[in-house]
Design a protein around this motif. Sequence first.
Motif, short mmCIF file in Angstrom:
data_model
loop_
_atom_site.label_atom_id
_atom_site.label_comp_id
_atom_site.label_asym_id
_atom_site.label_seq_id
_atom_site.Cartn_x
_atom_site.Cartn_y
_atom_site.Cartn_z
N LEU A 65 47.52 41.90 46.03
CA LEU A 65 47.19 40.55 46.52
C LEU A 65 47.60 40.32 47.98
N PRO A 66 48.79 40.78 48.41
CA PRO A 66 49.20 40.51 49.81
C PRO A 66 48.28 41.13 50.86
N LEU A 67 47.40 42.04 50.46
CA LEU A 67 46.51 42.69 51.41
C LEU A 67 45.28 41.85 51.74
N PHE A 68 45.09 40.75 51.02
CA PHE A 68 43.92 39.91 51.21
C PHE A 68 44.28 38.68 52.04
N LYS A 69 43.33 38.23 52.83
CA LYS A 69 43.54 37.02 53.64
C LYS A 69 43.39 35.76 52.81
N ASN A 70 42.44 35.78 51.88
CA ASN A 70 42.16 34.61 51.05
C ASN A 70 42.63 34.89 49.63
N GLU A 71 43.73 34.27 49.22
CA GLU A 71 44.33 34.57 47.92
C GLU A 71 43.41 34.21 46.77
N GLN A 72 42.70 33.09 46.85
CA GLN A 72 41.82 32.68 45.76
C GLN A 72 40.68 33.67 45.59
N GLN A 73 40.11 34.09 46.71
CA GLN A 73 39.04 35.08 46.63
C GLN A 73 39.57 36.40 46.09
N ALA A 74 40.77 36.76 46.50
CA ALA A 74 41.38 37.99 46.01
C ALA A 74 41.60 37.93 44.50
N LEU A 75 42.11 36.80 44.02
CA LEU A 75 42.33 36.64 42.59
C LEU A 75 41.05 36.81 41.80
N SER A 76 39.97 36.26 42.33
CA SER A 76 38.68 36.36 41.66
C SER A 76 38.20 37.81 41.60
N LEU A 77 38.28 38.50 42.74
CA LEU A 77 37.78 39.87 42.81
C LEU A 77 38.63 40.83 41.97
N LEU A 78 39.94 40.71 42.11
CA LEU A 78 40.84 41.62 41.38
C LEU A 78 40.84 41.33 39.89
N SER A 79 40.78 40.05 39.53
CA SER A 79 40.74 39.68 38.11
C SER A 79 39.49 40.20 37.44
N SER A 80 38.38 40.16 38.17
CA SER A 80 37.13 40.67 37.62
C SER A 80 37.24 42.16 37.31
N ALA A 81 37.89 42.88 38.21
CA ALA A 81 38.08 44.32 37.98
C ALA A 81 38.97 44.56 36.77
N VAL A 82 40.09 43.84 36.68
CA VAL A 82 41.01 44.00 35.55
C VAL A 82 40.32 43.62 34.23
N ASN A 83 39.55 42.55 34.27
CA ASN A 83 38.88 42.08 33.05
C ASN A 83 37.78 43.02 32.57
N SER A 84 37.37 43.94 33.44
CA SER A 84 36.35 44.90 33.02
C SER A 84 36.93 46.01 32.15
N PHE A 85 38.26 46.09 32.12
CA PHE A 85 38.93 47.17 31.39
C PHE A 85 38.50 47.19 29.93
#
Length: 470
Positions: free
Chosen positions: A300-320
């Motif tokens: 998460l700290p690597l992203f400028k926009n935390e909300q956008q990061a949460l959406s993108l990363l959560s989508s990846a995790v939820n694909s598991f």
Amino acid sequence: MKLQTRYTDISELLAIEDMPTRAADPALLLFNDKLAQSLGISHDPEYLAGQLSGSITDDSVKPIALGYSGHQFGHFSPHLGDGRAHLLGAVKDVEGVLWDIQLKGAGATVFSRGGDGRCAIGPAVREFIMSEAMAALGVATTRCLAVVTTGETVYRQPPRPGAVVTRVAKSHIRVGSFQYLATQGDIEGLEKLVDYALSCHFPEIDTRAEQRYVDFLTAVIDKQIELIISWMRVGFIHGVMNTDNTLVSGETIDYGPCAMMNQFDFDTVFSSIDHQGRYAFGNQPNIANWNCARLAESLLPLFKNEQQALSLLSSAVNSFAEKFNHAFTTMWRRKLGLLDEHDDNQALVTELLTLMQQNNLDYTNTFNALTESLLADFALPDSIKGWAAKWRVRTSAESYDIMRAVNPAVIPRNHNIEMILAEYEKTGCSSMLNGFLSVLSKPYVYDQQFESWYEPPENGDANYQTFCGT
């Protein structure tokens, strides 16, 4: 053995120079000649005993201890690191791929937290056997190059002869490595670590900017799914799936409290410290998913926009879950030689597993018997004969080859390993090891003459426990 420096240019927090402790009287006990040849390492027992015990070091490449954090049984420890391991450096194999050379048990490090950093002979030999067995089974794993005895006593309960394991891995980049740098607020180091992991393990990913972090997480998830499917296919229970024991490369690491399942039961657990069954056989997919979510948090700290990061990363995790379920279904279909995806496949699998659990059937031997029964009059347990009549209708001429490729005839059974370890602890050698390793090297070949290695213990897994053991 020509060593190269690794990890030191990522972050001063990640890799800390640390010298192994000289052994009193090092001697080469076990050596993996085939692996050594692929790494261009010659079999020189006297020199290797010194180098692979930490008693001889390369002045041009300083040994290091790696820092990392870890969720241990769900509880976060921000400052763990290699408490009993020294990374000597990396070597290139014949194809130009870098492999870490790490000593486990060569003395205390800056991360030891009061421990002695030593390893006993039993756990060292266990890692040698298990890693070679897993490699032969086709499971992604770190490897064991050698076991060196130290000529010293390791004070455990009871005191035991000391040894050093040489572990070989494509890298030692863990989920906990990212947690560590994120916790320390080292954003530059975190970014460098992602880029280095991509270059080592996922060079096909060429996206830029923040998308590469999402693609990196997705690739790690895919590797973890592949690994857990392999574990469950052969009945392996890791026993300590902490985030510090989760390599982003998707290799199995840390064979301390691991075990193989005999009687089938998703709730099977052997680790003496896993009182809640967190890392039981059937829980391994959920824990892998959980560990990947912890990796996502670290990015998460690597992203400028935390909300956008949460959406993108959560989508990846939820694909598991969807990805895993598809791979899991495919695994069972192959284990049963079912060529087509029928609506009743799941019911057929569920019925078999229910019968196996109700009748305490051995996981490996049951699937081996089903496999061999397609070619010959091979005895099946009475409790599944009715089920087998329905199953055979769904098989074809190709089913045997499909099943034989995924159903091992032999596994490194717990009681066989314990017998060998007991010999080493008592006498320093084993009359059984070479024969055992020879059979384990061809796990998908059924040969009746080796049936003594195929059989589970008479009393099953009653009261069997595993320990971290170092």
